[in-house]
Design an enzyme around this catalytic site. Structure first.
Site, PDB file in Angstrom:
ATOM      1  N   TRP A  59       5.363 -10.448   1.156  1.00  0.00           N
ATOM      2  CA  TRP A  59       4.755  -9.648   2.212  1.00  0.00           C
ATOM      3  C   TRP A  59       5.277 -10.099   3.580  1.00  0.00           C
ATOM      4  O   TRP A  59       5.439 -11.300   3.824  1.00  0.00           O
ATOM      5  CB  TRP A  59       3.224  -9.799   2.161  1.00  0.00           C
ATOM      6  CG  TRP A  59       2.511  -8.873   3.117  1.00  0.00           C
ATOM      7  CD1 TRP A  59       2.043  -7.635   2.836  1.00  0.00           C
ATOM      8  CD2 TRP A  59       2.219  -9.135   4.503  1.00  0.00           C
ATOM      9  NE1 TRP A  59       1.477  -7.085   3.966  1.00  0.00           N
ATOM     10  CE2 TRP A  59       1.563  -7.979   5.001  1.00  0.00           C
ATOM     11  CE3 TRP A  59       2.449 -10.197   5.360  1.00  0.00           C
ATOM     12  CZ2 TRP A  59       1.134  -7.875   6.316  1.00  0.00           C
ATOM     13  CZ3 TRP A  59       2.019 -10.092   6.676  1.00  0.00           C
ATOM     14  CH2 TRP A  59       1.360  -8.941   7.147  1.00  0.00           C
TER      15      TRP A  59
ATOM     16  N   THR B  50     -12.468  -6.428   0.916  1.00  0.00           N
ATOM     17  CA  THR B  50     -12.025  -7.826   0.779  1.00  0.00           C
ATOM     18  C   THR B  50     -13.245  -8.721   0.908  1.00  0.00           C
ATOM     19  O   THR B  50     -14.093  -8.501   1.766  1.00  0.00           O
ATOM     20  CB  THR B  50     -11.019  -8.242   1.869  1.00  0.00           C
ATOM     21  OG1 THR B  50     -11.688  -8.222   3.122  1.00  0.00           O
ATOM     22  CG2 THR B  50      -9.852  -7.324   1.923  1.00  0.00           C
TER      23      THR B  50
ATOM     24  N   ASP C 158       0.793  -1.239   0.000  1.00  0.00           N
ATOM     25  CA  ASP C 158       0.000   0.000   0.000  1.00  0.00           C
ATOM     26  C   ASP C 158       0.826   1.291   0.000  1.00  0.00           C
ATOM     27  O   ASP C 158       1.792   1.412   0.773  1.00  0.00           O
ATOM     28  CB  ASP C 158      -0.857   0.110   1.273  1.00  0.00           C
ATOM     29  CG  ASP C 158      -1.527  -1.173   1.667  1.00  0.00           C
ATOM     30  OD1 ASP C 158      -1.433  -2.156   0.933  1.00  0.00           O
ATOM     31  OD2 ASP C 158      -2.146  -1.187   2.738  1.00  0.00           O
TER      32      ASP C 158
ATOM     33  N   GLN D 282       4.069   0.554   2.332  1.00  0.00           N
ATOM     34  CA  GLN D 282       4.254  -0.686   3.089  1.00  0.00           C
ATOM     35  C   GLN D 282       5.414  -1.446   2.462  1.00  0.00           C
ATOM     36  O   GLN D 282       5.412  -1.727   1.249  1.00  0.00           O
ATOM     37  CB  GLN D 282       2.970  -1.528   3.028  1.00  0.00           C
ATOM     38  CG  GLN D 282       1.819  -0.929   3.800  1.00  0.00           C
ATOM     39  CD  GLN D 282       1.977  -1.137   5.296  1.00  0.00           C
ATOM     40  OE1 GLN D 282       1.733  -2.215   5.805  1.00  0.00           O
ATOM     41  NE2 GLN D 282       2.399  -0.095   5.998  1.00  0.00           N
TER      42      GLN D 282
ATOM     43  N   GLU E 289     -16.550  -7.795   3.053  1.00  0.00           N
ATOM     44  CA  GLU E 289     -16.644  -8.269   4.438  1.00  0.00           C
ATOM     45  C   GLU E 289     -15.718  -7.486   5.359  1.00  0.00           C
ATOM     46  O   GLU E 289     -15.956  -7.377   6.559  1.00  0.00           O
ATOM     47  CB  GLU E 289     -16.323  -9.765   4.480  1.00  0.00           C
ATOM     48  CG  GLU E 289     -17.446 -10.571   3.838  1.00  0.00           C
ATOM     49  CD  GLU E 289     -17.009 -11.921   3.309  1.00  0.00           C
ATOM     50  OE1 GLU E 289     -16.004 -12.458   3.812  1.00  0.00           O
ATOM     51  OE2 GLU E 289     -17.674 -12.426   2.388  1.00  0.00           O
TER      52      GLU E 289
ATOM     53  N   GLU F 293     -10.840  -2.170   4.076  1.00  0.00           N
ATOM     54  CA  GLU F 293      -9.493  -1.712   4.437  1.00  0.00           C
ATOM     55  C   GLU F 293      -9.282  -0.309   3.842  1.00  0.00           C
ATOM     56  O   GLU F 293      -9.974   0.108   2.915  1.00  0.00           O
ATOM     57  CB  GLU F 293      -8.445  -2.682   3.875  1.00  0.00           C
ATOM     58  CG  GLU F 293      -8.576  -4.095   4.422  1.00  0.00           C
ATOM     59  CD  GLU F 293      -7.489  -5.024   3.908  1.00  0.00           C
ATOM     60  OE1 GLU F 293      -6.740  -5.574   4.725  1.00  0.00           O
ATOM     61  OE2 GLU F 293      -7.386  -5.221   2.687  1.00  0.00           O
TER      62      GLU F 293
ATOM     63  N   ARG G 260      -8.249  -1.089  11.250  1.00  0.00           N
ATOM     64  CA  ARG G 260      -6.963  -0.513  10.829  1.00  0.00           C
ATOM     65  C   ARG G 260      -7.111   0.545   9.729  1.00  0.00           C
ATOM     66  O   ARG G 260      -8.167   0.764   9.187  1.00  0.00           O
ATOM     67  CB  ARG G 260      -6.043  -1.623  10.343  1.00  0.00           C
ATOM     68  CG  ARG G 260      -6.606  -2.492   9.234  1.00  0.00           C
ATOM     69  CD  ARG G 260      -5.572  -3.548   8.824  1.00  0.00           C
ATOM     70  NE  ARG G 260      -6.098  -4.459   7.833  1.00  0.00           N
ATOM     71  CZ  ARG G 260      -6.550  -5.678   8.101  1.00  0.00           C
ATOM     72  NH1 ARG G 260      -6.528  -6.160   9.308  1.00  0.00           N
ATOM     73  NH2 ARG G 260      -7.023  -6.435   7.120  1.00  0.00           N
ATOM     74  N   ASP G 261      -5.957   1.162   9.433  1.00  0.00           N
ATOM     75  CA  ASP G 261      -5.766   2.075   8.302  1.00  0.00           C
ATOM     76  C   ASP G 261      -6.514   3.405   8.476  1.00  0.00           C
ATOM     77  O   ASP G 261      -7.386   3.758   7.677  1.00  0.00           O
ATOM     78  CB  ASP G 261      -6.197   1.404   6.974  1.00  0.00           C
ATOM     79  CG  ASP G 261      -5.633   0.002   6.805  1.00  0.00           C
ATOM     80  OD1 ASP G 261      -4.558  -0.274   7.380  1.00  0.00           O
ATOM     81  OD2 ASP G 261      -6.273  -0.823   6.132  1.00  0.00           O
TER      82      ASP G 261
HETATM   83  N1  DQQ Z   1      -2.165  -3.682   3.908  1.00  0.00           N
HETATM   84  C1  DQQ Z   1      -1.694  -3.237   5.193  1.00  0.00           C
HETATM   85  C2  DQQ Z   1      -2.897  -3.059   6.051  1.00  0.00           C
HETATM   86  C3  DQQ Z   1      -3.973  -2.886   5.061  1.00  0.00           C
HETATM   87  C4  DQQ Z   1      -3.586  -3.830   3.958  1.00  0.00           C
HETATM   88  C5  DQQ Z   1      -0.725  -4.246   5.722  1.00  0.00           C
HETATM   89  C6  DQQ Z   1      -4.225  -3.537   2.638  1.00  0.00           C
HETATM   90  O1  DQQ Z   1      -2.755  -1.949   6.906  1.00  0.00           O
HETATM   91  O2  DQQ Z   1      -5.247  -3.167   5.585  1.00  0.00           O
HETATM   92  O3  DQQ Z   1       0.381  -4.388   4.863  1.00  0.00           O
HETATM   93  O4  DQQ Z   1      -3.475  -4.041   1.558  1.00  0.00           O
END
Ligand code: DQQ
Length: 465
Positions: A67, A235, A43, A59, A213, A216, A160-161
């Site tokens: 990842w 997602t 991200d 990220q 569901e 993000e 999150r986010d």
């Molecule tokens: N990627 C991050 C999260 C987010 C997700 C983790 C979306 O914070 O929800 O790498 O790709």
């Protein structure tokens, strides 16, 4: 399936410098889309313009092209197009609230101070970091986490986010979430000082399972004078950024447009929008790879950012999406329309609305490799046909038909940005399709146009990194 252990072993053996540039031997590595020198990126985070520079955080796994171990990578730019890589900005603190990862978030400048709001894991908590003017020094707020747990009584699958904005003299935050056994939602918090937050209610929620569901990476911004723009990365059942335009009253968002996919290619995800120096709403999104993990690890890099896209309000209430106009600085020599060739191109083609048309990219002399963009005027669809995109059967090779928002009165206008393994397609300023292709043959540089274009222009593109 390759195991994580095998992947890490491959990663250790992978070249550590897959750096871009004229001598770059990697034929799939993009040249004018942003990606780090090596390893994994997902991200975009913390997009901000401050003291004459744009900052793009992302990220980042500094250890492998898969990842994991989420850090914030960092780059800066004067124009959103040419980027300079900077040292890693944020790393998990052992034993701290982000020991298992520094997840996604935003950066806003309040009282002259660039302030990062992000999710630390695990568990998922919301945290604040303040920065110096150059965004090279990062100070964790002593009161972190500022939101230590989900609202009381809520059983969530994600929390999150954070996306933060100002409402008069107060602050608002939307947090991406999913209700256990339920739908995605963006939870609204308010604050008078941006450090102490109170949960209010959902800003907006999925109307049903089809809307996702888990939501993000929420993005919530004014769009034009009247409207607001909500985009969430949904997602399940499909993984895609959905967006709506609508109104924002009494701390609630009401969609007034049909749901729109920000990109139809099946890759683009977790986009982040921000206001640029000219107060345009600009959005970047992560475009993952379309080949096996083992190949990503062997290449030593994975993940690309889309080109910057400018969002606007369409007259019918929907969204307009255009590539940033200044991207034309990347245009090199203009090519003869009868002989367009290359793996790093911008192509603009306009076709009559009522006639079939097609554009084939990255074709070999014998056609055994090629990717075809096929317009069907009756159905008003564009099919991205990758069945022969690569002789490598380990890469994604499918056909995807995308409905176009194309009134009978408009001609078909295709703007295609080809950057080696990445294709970004803009159709009539309303529909975007990003896809990945991995041709194997050196002669896979042919472009063919089928139909009766009323305009056809192409340029070689210069490297931006
Ligand atoms: N990627 C991050 C999260 C987010 C997700 C983790 C979306 O914070 O929800 O790498 O790709």
């Amino acid at each position: 399936m390759i195991s994580r252990r095998e992947l890490l072993a491959l990663a250790a053996a992978a070249p550590l410098t897959a750096a871009a540039g004229a001598e770059d031997p990697d034929p799939h590595r993009p040249r004018y889309h942003f990606l780090p020198p090596r390893n994994w990126m997902n991200d975009p985070n913390g997009l901000v313009w401050h003291e004459g520079k744009y900052h793009l955080f992302y990220q980042y796994n500094p250890n492998a092209a898969i990842w994991g171990d989420m850090h914030w990578g960092h780059a800066e730019s004067a124009d959103l197009i040419h980027w300079k890589h900077l040292p890693i900005a944020l790393a998990p603190v052992p034993g701290g609230y982000d020991k298992d990862g520094v997840f996604s978030g935003c950066c806003r400048v309040y009282d002259g101070v660039p302030t990062i709001f992000y999710t630390g894991v695990s568990p998922e908590t919301q945290n604040i970091i303040t920065c110096n003017g150059a965004l090279t020094e990062f100070k964790r707020y002593a009161g972190n986490p500022v939101i230590a747990r989900p609202p009381a009584g809520m059983d969530l699958t994600a929390f999150r986010d954070p996306c933060v904005w100002r409402d008069g003299s107060e602050y608002r935050m939307a947090i991406g979430a999913g209700l256990k056994g339920g739908n995605g939602t963006a939870l609204l918090y308010t604050s008078t000082d941006r450090f102490h937050w109170t949960y209010r209610h959902p800003l907006a929620s999925a109307a049903g399972r089809d809307d996702g569901e888990i939501w993000e990476c929420p993005n919530f911004f004014p769009l034009g004078r009247q409207k607001w723009f909500l985009c969430v990365s949904s997602t399940g059942p499909i993984r895609v950024p959905f967006c709506w335009t609508g109104s924002y009253r009494d701390l609630r968002f009401s969609p007034e447009s049909p749901r729109q996919k920000l990109d139809h290619g099946g890759y683009y995800y977790a986009p982040q929008a921000f206001e640029d120096a000219r107060r345009r709403l600009v959005i970047f999104g992560w475009i993952p790879e379309g080949r096996t993990k083992a190949e990503q690890v062997a290449a030593g890099w994975a993940g690309v950012q889309s080109l910057p896209r400018v969002l606007g309000a369409a007259s019918d209430g929907g969204l307009t999406i255009e590539p940033l106009p200044e991207l034309s600085v990347l245009r090199g020599p203009q090519l003869d329309p009868k002989n367009i060739r290359g793996d790093s191109l911008e192509v603009f083609a306009e076709f009559p609305r009522k006639r079939p048309a097609a554009l084939s990219l990255r074709g070999t002399h014998d056609g055994s490799e090629q990717t075809i963009l096929d317009f069907a005027p009756g159905a008003a669809t564009l099919t991205v046909d990758r069945q022969r995109a690569s002789l490598n059967s380990g890469t994604d090779r499918d056909r995807r038909t995308v409905p176009l928002d194309l009134p009978a009165s408009e001609s078909l206008r295709l703007r295609v940005f080809l950057d080696r393994s990445l294709v970004e397609i803009y159709v009539n300023g309303r529909t975007c399709i990003s896809t990945r292709i991995y041709p194997t043959r050196a002669d896979a540089i042919g472009v063919k146009v089928l139909g009766e274009p009323t305009a056809l222009e192409a340029w070689e593109m210069r490297s931006a990194l």
